[in-house]
Design a protein around this motif. Structure first.
Motif, PDB file in Angstrom:
ATOM      1  N   SER A 168     -16.680  -8.359  -0.537  1.00  0.00           N
ATOM      2  CA  SER A 168     -15.904  -7.183  -0.957  1.00  0.00           C
ATOM      3  C   SER A 168     -14.473  -7.210  -0.453  1.00  0.00           C
ATOM      4  CB  SER A 168     -16.589  -5.886  -0.530  1.00  0.00           C
ATOM      5  OG  SER A 168     -16.060  -4.804  -1.246  1.00  0.00           O
ATOM      6  N   CYS A 169     -13.955  -8.400  -0.210  1.00  0.00           N
ATOM      7  CA  CYS A 169     -12.513  -8.480   0.007  1.00  0.00           C
ATOM      8  C   CYS A 169     -11.881  -7.796  -1.203  1.00  0.00           C
ATOM      9  CB  CYS A 169     -12.086  -9.938   0.075  1.00  0.00           C
ATOM     10  SG  CYS A 169     -10.328 -10.121   0.364  1.00  0.00           S
ATOM     11  N   GLY A 170     -10.858  -7.012  -0.977  1.00  0.00           N
ATOM     12  CA  GLY A 170     -10.305  -6.283  -2.108  1.00  0.00           C
ATOM     13  C   GLY A 170      -8.949  -5.673  -1.806  1.00  0.00           C
ATOM     14  N   VAL A 171      -8.514  -4.858  -2.727  1.00  0.00           N
ATOM     15  CA  VAL A 171      -7.156  -4.317  -2.670  1.00  0.00           C
ATOM     16  C   VAL A 171      -7.208  -2.807  -2.888  1.00  0.00           C
ATOM     17  CG1 VAL A 171      -4.821  -4.584  -3.554  1.00  0.00           C
ATOM     18  CG2 VAL A 171      -6.434  -6.451  -3.793  1.00  0.00           C
ATOM     19  N   ARG A 172      -6.425  -2.093  -2.119  1.00  0.00           N
ATOM     20  CA  ARG A 172      -6.283  -0.648  -2.313  1.00  0.00           C
ATOM     21  C   ARG A 172      -4.802  -0.327  -2.494  1.00  0.00           C
ATOM     22  NH1 ARG A 172      -8.806   4.428   1.006  1.00  0.00           N
ATOM     23  NH2 ARG A 172     -10.692   3.572   0.098  1.00  0.00           N
ATOM     24  N   LEU A 173      -4.504   0.417  -3.558  1.00  0.00           N
ATOM     25  CA  LEU A 173      -3.111   0.825  -3.809  1.00  0.00           C
ATOM     26  C   LEU A 173      -2.981   2.311  -3.527  1.00  0.00           C
ATOM     27  CD1 LEU A 173      -0.254   0.130  -4.925  1.00  0.00           C
ATOM     28  CD2 LEU A 173      -1.102   0.809  -7.180  1.00  0.00           C
ATOM     29  N   LEU A 174      -1.953   2.655  -2.730  1.00  0.00           N
ATOM     30  CA  LEU A 174      -1.660   4.056  -2.409  1.00  0.00           C
ATOM     31  C   LEU A 174      -0.278   4.395  -2.949  1.00  0.00           C
ATOM     32  CD1 LEU A 174      -2.824   3.378   1.164  1.00  0.00           C
ATOM     33  CD2 LEU A 174      -3.899   5.166  -0.188  1.00  0.00           C
ATOM     34  N   ARG A 175      -0.165   5.538  -3.575  1.00  0.00           N
ATOM     35  CA  ARG A 175       1.138   5.967  -4.085  1.00  0.00           C
ATOM     36  C   ARG A 175       1.711   7.036  -3.161  1.00  0.00           C
ATOM     37  NH1 ARG A 175      -0.070  10.844  -6.859  1.00  0.00           N
ATOM     38  NH2 ARG A 175      -2.263  10.967  -7.485  1.00  0.00           N
ATOM     39  N   THR A 176       3.023   7.210  -3.237  1.00  0.00           N
ATOM     40  CA  THR A 176       3.673   8.297  -2.498  1.00  0.00           C
ATOM     41  C   THR A 176       4.423   9.168  -3.504  1.00  0.00           C
ATOM     42  OG1 THR A 176       5.847   7.283  -2.190  1.00  0.00           O
ATOM     43  CG2 THR A 176       4.120   6.644  -0.622  1.00  0.00           C
ATOM     44  N   ASP A 177       4.957  10.294  -3.021  1.00  0.00           N
ATOM     45  CA  ASP A 177       5.790  11.142  -3.878  1.00  0.00           C
ATOM     46  C   ASP A 177       7.247  10.700  -3.844  1.00  0.00           C
ATOM     47  OD1 ASP A 177       3.566  12.647  -4.396  1.00  0.00           O
ATOM     48  OD2 ASP A 177       3.980  14.137  -2.844  1.00  0.00           O
ATOM     49  N   LEU A 178       7.537   9.686  -3.046  1.00  0.00           N
ATOM     50  CA  LEU A 178       8.933   9.312  -2.796  1.00  0.00           C
ATOM     51  C   LEU A 178       9.376   8.126  -3.645  1.00  0.00           C
ATOM     52  CD1 LEU A 178       8.976   9.294   1.100  1.00  0.00           C
ATOM     53  CD2 LEU A 178       9.600  11.167  -0.418  1.00  0.00           C
ATOM     54  N   LYS A 179      10.698   8.042  -3.823  1.00  0.00           N
ATOM     55  CA  LYS A 179      11.281   6.816  -4.368  1.00  0.00           C
ATOM     56  C   LYS A 179      11.586   5.887  -3.194  1.00  0.00           C
ATOM     57  CE  LYS A 179      12.961   7.763  -8.861  1.00  0.00           C
ATOM     58  NZ  LYS A 179      13.887   7.284  -9.869  1.00  0.00           N
ATOM     59  N   ALA A 180      11.457   4.594  -3.422  1.00  0.00           N
ATOM     60  CA  ALA A 180      11.708   3.626  -2.350  1.00  0.00           C
ATOM     61  C   ALA A 180      13.138   3.772  -1.824  1.00  0.00           C
ATOM     62  CB  ALA A 180      11.460   2.212  -2.861  1.00  0.00           C
ATOM     63  N   ALA A 181      14.067   4.080  -2.737  1.00  0.00           N
ATOM     64  CA  ALA A 181      15.476   4.191  -2.343  1.00  0.00           C
ATOM     65  C   ALA A 181      15.678   5.286  -1.297  1.00  0.00           C
ATOM     66  CB  ALA A 181      16.331   4.482  -3.581  1.00  0.00           C
ATOM     67  N   GLU A 182      14.808   6.295  -1.312  1.00  0.00           N
ATOM     68  CA  GLU A 182      14.948   7.409  -0.365  1.00  0.00           C
ATOM     69  C   GLU A 182      14.658   6.980   1.075  1.00  0.00           C
ATOM     70  OE1 GLU A 182      13.115  11.273  -1.634  1.00  0.00           O
ATOM     71  OE2 GLU A 182      12.557  10.123  -3.401  1.00  0.00           O
ATOM     72  N   VAL A 183      13.878   5.923   1.246  1.00  0.00           N
ATOM     73  CA  VAL A 183      13.495   5.515   2.612  1.00  0.00           C
ATOM     74  C   VAL A 183      14.095   4.159   2.988  1.00  0.00           C
ATOM     75  CG1 VAL A 183      11.339   6.832   2.544  1.00  0.00           C
ATOM     76  CG2 VAL A 183      11.338   4.436   1.814  1.00  0.00           C
ATOM     77  N   LYS A 184      15.063   3.695   2.193  1.00  0.00           N
ATOM     78  CA  LYS A 184      15.583   2.335   2.386  1.00  0.00           C
ATOM     79  C   LYS A 184      16.005   2.083   3.840  1.00  0.00           C
ATOM     80  CE  LYS A 184      18.612  -1.048   0.328  1.00  0.00           C
ATOM     81  NZ  LYS A 184      19.743  -1.338  -0.537  1.00  0.00           N
ATOM     82  N   ALA A 185      16.753   3.025   4.405  1.00  0.00           N
ATOM     83  CA  ALA A 185      17.253   2.820   5.765  1.00  0.00           C
ATOM     84  C   ALA A 185      16.130   2.821   6.794  1.00  0.00           C
ATOM     85  CB  ALA A 185      18.265   3.917   6.101  1.00  0.00           C
ATOM     86  N   ALA A 186      15.032   3.470   6.452  1.00  0.00           N
ATOM     87  CA  ALA A 186      13.933   3.604   7.426  1.00  0.00           C
ATOM     88  C   ALA A 186      12.909   2.478   7.326  1.00  0.00           C
ATOM     89  CB  ALA A 186      13.244   4.952   7.224  1.00  0.00           C
ATOM     90  N   VAL A 187      13.086   1.568   6.361  1.00  0.00           N
ATOM     91  CA  VAL A 187      12.048   0.540   6.130  1.00  0.00           C
ATOM     92  C   VAL A 187      11.748  -0.293   7.395  1.00  0.00           C
ATOM     93  CG1 VAL A 187      11.485  -1.578   4.852  1.00  0.00           C
ATOM     94  CG2 VAL A 187      12.281   0.449   3.630  1.00  0.00           C
ATOM     95  N   PRO A 188      12.751  -0.752   8.147  1.00  0.00           N
ATOM     96  CA  PRO A 188      12.404  -1.508   9.367  1.00  0.00           C
ATOM     97  C   PRO A 188      11.533  -0.696  10.320  1.00  0.00           C
ATOM     98  CG  PRO A 188      14.716  -1.818   8.823  1.00  0.00           C
ATOM     99  CD  PRO A 188      14.216  -0.740   7.908  1.00  0.00           C
ATOM    100  N   ARG A 189      11.842   0.578  10.482  1.00  0.00           N
ATOM    101  CA  ARG A 189      11.034   1.412  11.392  1.00  0.00           C
ATOM    102  C   ARG A 189       9.646   1.666  10.807  1.00  0.00           C
ATOM    103  NH1 ARG A 189      12.989   6.581  12.084  1.00  0.00           N
ATOM    104  NH2 ARG A 189      14.499   6.349  10.392  1.00  0.00           N
ATOM    105  N   LEU A 190       9.589   1.832   9.501  1.00  0.00           N
ATOM    106  CA  LEU A 190       8.278   2.027   8.861  1.00  0.00           C
ATOM    107  C   LEU A 190       7.395   0.798   9.071  1.00  0.00           C
ATOM    108  CD1 LEU A 190       9.353   3.698   5.482  1.00  0.00           C
ATOM    109  CD2 LEU A 190       8.144   4.803   7.367  1.00  0.00           C
ATOM    110  N   MET A 191       7.999  -0.381   8.929  1.00  0.00           N
ATOM    111  CA  MET A 191       7.212  -1.609   9.089  1.00  0.00           C
ATOM    112  C   MET A 191       6.785  -1.805  10.542  1.00  0.00           C
ATOM    113  SD  MET A 191       6.943  -2.340   6.051  1.00  0.00           S
ATOM    114  CE  MET A 191       5.745  -3.614   6.435  1.00  0.00           C
ATOM    115  N   ASP A 192       7.681  -1.443  11.487  1.00  0.00           N
ATOM    116  CA  ASP A 192       7.293  -1.510  12.902  1.00  0.00           C
ATOM    117  C   ASP A 192       6.088  -0.601  13.158  1.00  0.00           C
ATOM    118  OD1 ASP A 192       9.312  -3.268  13.526  1.00  0.00           O
ATOM    119  OD2 ASP A 192      10.717  -1.719  14.207  1.00  0.00           O
ATOM    120  N   ALA A 193       6.156   0.597  12.569  1.00  0.00           N
ATOM    121  CA  ALA A 193       5.081   1.568  12.797  1.00  0.00           C
ATOM    122  C   ALA A 193       3.766   1.093  12.182  1.00  0.00           C
ATOM    123  CB  ALA A 193       5.482   2.917  12.211  1.00  0.00           C
ATOM    124  N   LEU A 194       3.845   0.532  10.979  1.00  0.00           N
ATOM    125  CA  LEU A 194       2.617   0.033  10.327  1.00  0.00           C
ATOM    126  C   LEU A 194       2.042  -1.145  11.109  1.00  0.00           C
ATOM    127  CD1 LEU A 194       3.714   0.193   6.567  1.00  0.00           C
ATOM    128  CD2 LEU A 194       1.911   1.562   7.639  1.00  0.00           C
TER     129      LEU A 194
END
Lengths: 474, 137
Positions: free
Chosen positions: A94-120
């Motif tokens: 059952s290796c598999g894939v899950r897709l999650l959507r957000t209410d946001l546009k990617a452009a809205e969080v562009k500056a925060a992406v490094p911090r988001l990736m650190d957090a994940l």
């Protein structure tokens, strides 16, 4: 070449030797020489020798050399008088894939992406032998085997709505929680909520292109949207279940007088005690994988909230497995038959109207999630009637490996790749530069060519393309 | 000849080739090859001794059972063999005394899921044993 052209995307491998049915490969003409060179054709022919196999031994456009069955292989056997084979499911049950959507546009969080990736990266344990935040006693783990993602939500790892749009409501009802061995239980006790290594990942992506706006809207997707894709499976627990049953099925195959060209395809009649034992254990392992992706969803949701300080509206679009055997009803020669459909590196692509498709999507068909390799696109497709008629409702599962890990290491330096991806606007977090190099985009087939073959052959249709902006690599 | 192993490329996985002059050194070399795939070295001698018995209906079965046992020890128990004495070794089984150490944070280059039966072969004559096994990584 042994393939006989049926049309531009369908190639038949005629019956020969011990093959009980012909092979059928979905591919462009350009892909075929690789299929021959990599022995995919030989493996398709070997799978065609399984007792009780119905109609065809199939290979999807992303097929590549596996062990026993090719990765990207599909085989349906009769549930009445056919076999079940652990090798035709694979180790990562059952290796598999899950897709999650957000209410946001990617452009809205562009500056925060490094911090988001650190957090994940900090929140979701990844890498070889990673242990998760959830420690379970043996009895509690048996409940995970039984209830899958539902167990996780019941325990507070997620929201009730997370279960609405996942395959089988998050749990296979045929799981037998007593079937996994003590070793499988031991290996599962501390691995829930972990990504693992190899080609497993967690990606922040942007919806870059929408092909079917109506279907995309129904899936909750829009251009520019920020989405999260999780790719992982049943971890050591699943590997152990497969390993245990591969060994016991060696003697079961002898007991039932089954002779096969590849021992990795060892099997037993589905209705036999050995077949039922494996099926119950495999379903338990599949439920572990579903719980794993659910716990990771919860960890990711918390991590993103901590960075952005607000609810992103993170909702499950869909969760699909691509290594599994399921008992399904399909029409064969005008009659409904119960079949054990083995999919190893292949994804459900059920069309509109099927009861297995969640109510919200039943008018269009199920979402099919096709992850690419790092730095390339991933796709959302939708299931079709053609898939239902031809491939037991199945399509490709990903890009498909093209180059060995050794070759990839010779060609790619992990640090260099990390920097190159950063220049492309992709933030990568990993514990292993070596692992990163082994999974370099050049080691994989072109996912767009794979998807195009699926789309043009009609076994699924393109809905949306996503591009990665951040990767946690296992 | 002395016992040796080689790690060979495979599209998705890794192939381990083992050559040895006798059964005890064959099983030892297979273990050393697996440790190399993990990126592990035997290192300092471990404080504990584990006694194992591997049996099978064929040399192929014994090899898969042996590697599977080691994969379980390393992957699930974080226990690494640092030395081993192999006794009563033949094509259908052996006993082994493993010196092992257990490490809380084991640094592995890659995960090995399993030793597979695909393409598995063990060929033996009076002077040489050769095997190839594909590891799912």
């Amino acid at each position: 070449m042994r393939f006989r052209k049926l049309d531009d995307f369908r190639w038949e491998l005629p019956r020969a030797g011990a093959m009980r049915v012909p092979g059928l490969v979905y591919a462009t003409e350009r892909m075929l020489p690789k299929f021959e060179a990599e022995k995919v054709a030989d493996q398709v022919a070997n799978v065609a020798c399984l007792p009780g196999i119905v109609r065809y031994s199939l290979a999807m456009p992303d097929a590549h050399w596996g062990y026993g069955m090719p990765v990207g292989g599909v085989a349906a056997t009769s549930a009445e008088d056919g076999v079940i084979s652990p090798g035709a499911v694979g180790y990562d049950i059952s290796c598999g894939v899950r897709l999650l959507r957000t209410d946001l546009k990617a452009a809205e969080v562009k500056a925060a992406v490094p911090r988001l990736m650190d957090a994940l990266f900090a929140a979701v344990p990844s890498g070889v032998g990673a242990e998760g935040p959830v420690r379970l006693g043996k009895e509690e783990l048996r409940k995970v085997f039984l209830k899958g993602a539902r167990w996780a939500v019941d325990k507070g790892y997620g929201e009730r709505g997370d279960l609405e749009n996942v395959e089988d409501g998050g749990a296979l009802s045929d799981a037998d929680p007593e079937r996994p061995s003590p070793r499988a239980v031991e290996r599962g006790q501390n691995q829930l909520g972990t990504l693992g290594s190899g080609n497993h990942f967690l990606e922040l992506q942007e919806v870059a292109e929408v092909f079917e706006p109506g279907t995309a809207a129904l899936f909750g997707l829009f251009p520019g949207q920020l989405v999260l894709l999780i790719h992982t499976g049943s971890r050591g627990c699943g590997y152990q279940i497969c390993d245990d049953f591969l060994r016991s099925m060696q003697s079961a195959a002898r007991k039932y007088g089954i002779s096969l060209p590849d021992r990795q395809l060892c099997c037993a009649p589905f209705s036999s005690p050995e077949g039922q034992a494996y099926y119950g254990a495999m379903c338990a392992g599949a439920n572990f994988a579903r719980a794993n992706r659910q716990v990771i969803t919860h960890l990711a949701r918390q991590a993103l909230f901590r960075v952005l300080g607000r609810d992103l509206g993170l909702r499950v679009v869909y969760d699909v497995a691509h290594n599994l055997c399921q008992v399904e009803e399909h029409e064969v020669d005008g009659k409904l038959r119960r079949l054990c459909v083995h999919r190893k590196g292949a994804t459900h692509a059920f069309p509109a109207g099927r009861p297995e498709v969640p109510a919200a999507y039943r008018t269009v068909g199920q979402p099919v999630l096709v992850p690419g390799s790092m730095g390339t696109a991933s796709y959302v497709l939708v299931g079709t009637e053609a898939a239902m008629k031809e491939t037991w409702g199945t399509t490709a599962h990903g890009a498909g490996r093209m180059m060995s890990r050794t070759q990839a290491l010779k060609q790619v330096q992990g640090r260099e790749l990390l920097n190159q991806l950063k220049r492309q606007g992709i933030e990568v977090r990993t514990d292993s530069l070596r692992g990163l190099a082994e999974e370099a985009p050049c080691a994989y087939k072109d996912v767009s060519e794979v998807v195009e073959a699926c789309h043009r052959s009609g076994i699924s249709r393109k809905v949306a393309r996503m591009r990665p902006i951040g990767v946690v690599k296992g | 000849m002395r016992a040796v192993f080689r790690i060979l490329p495979h599209t998705s996985e890794i192939c381990l080739e083992v050559r040895a002059p006798d059964w005890p050194s064959f099983y030892r070399a297979a273990a050393q090859g697996l440790l190399a795939v993990y990126g592990l070295r035997p290192g300092r001698s471990g404080p504990k001794t584990l006694r194992l018995c591997c049996k099978g209906d064929s040399p192929e079965d014994v090899l898969v059972a042996w590697l599977s046992e080691l994969i379980y020890l390393i992957g699930a128990k974080r226990t690494v063999p640092s030395g081993m004495e192999v006794a009563e070794a033949g094509p259908l089984g052996f006993t082994a005394a493993l010196r092992v150490r257990t490490e809380k944070a084991l640094s592995l280059e890659r995960e090995v899921k399993a030793a597979t039966y695909h393409g598995l072969e063990v060929a033996a004559n009076r002077t040489r044993i050769m095997a190839r096994v594909i590891l799912d990584v």
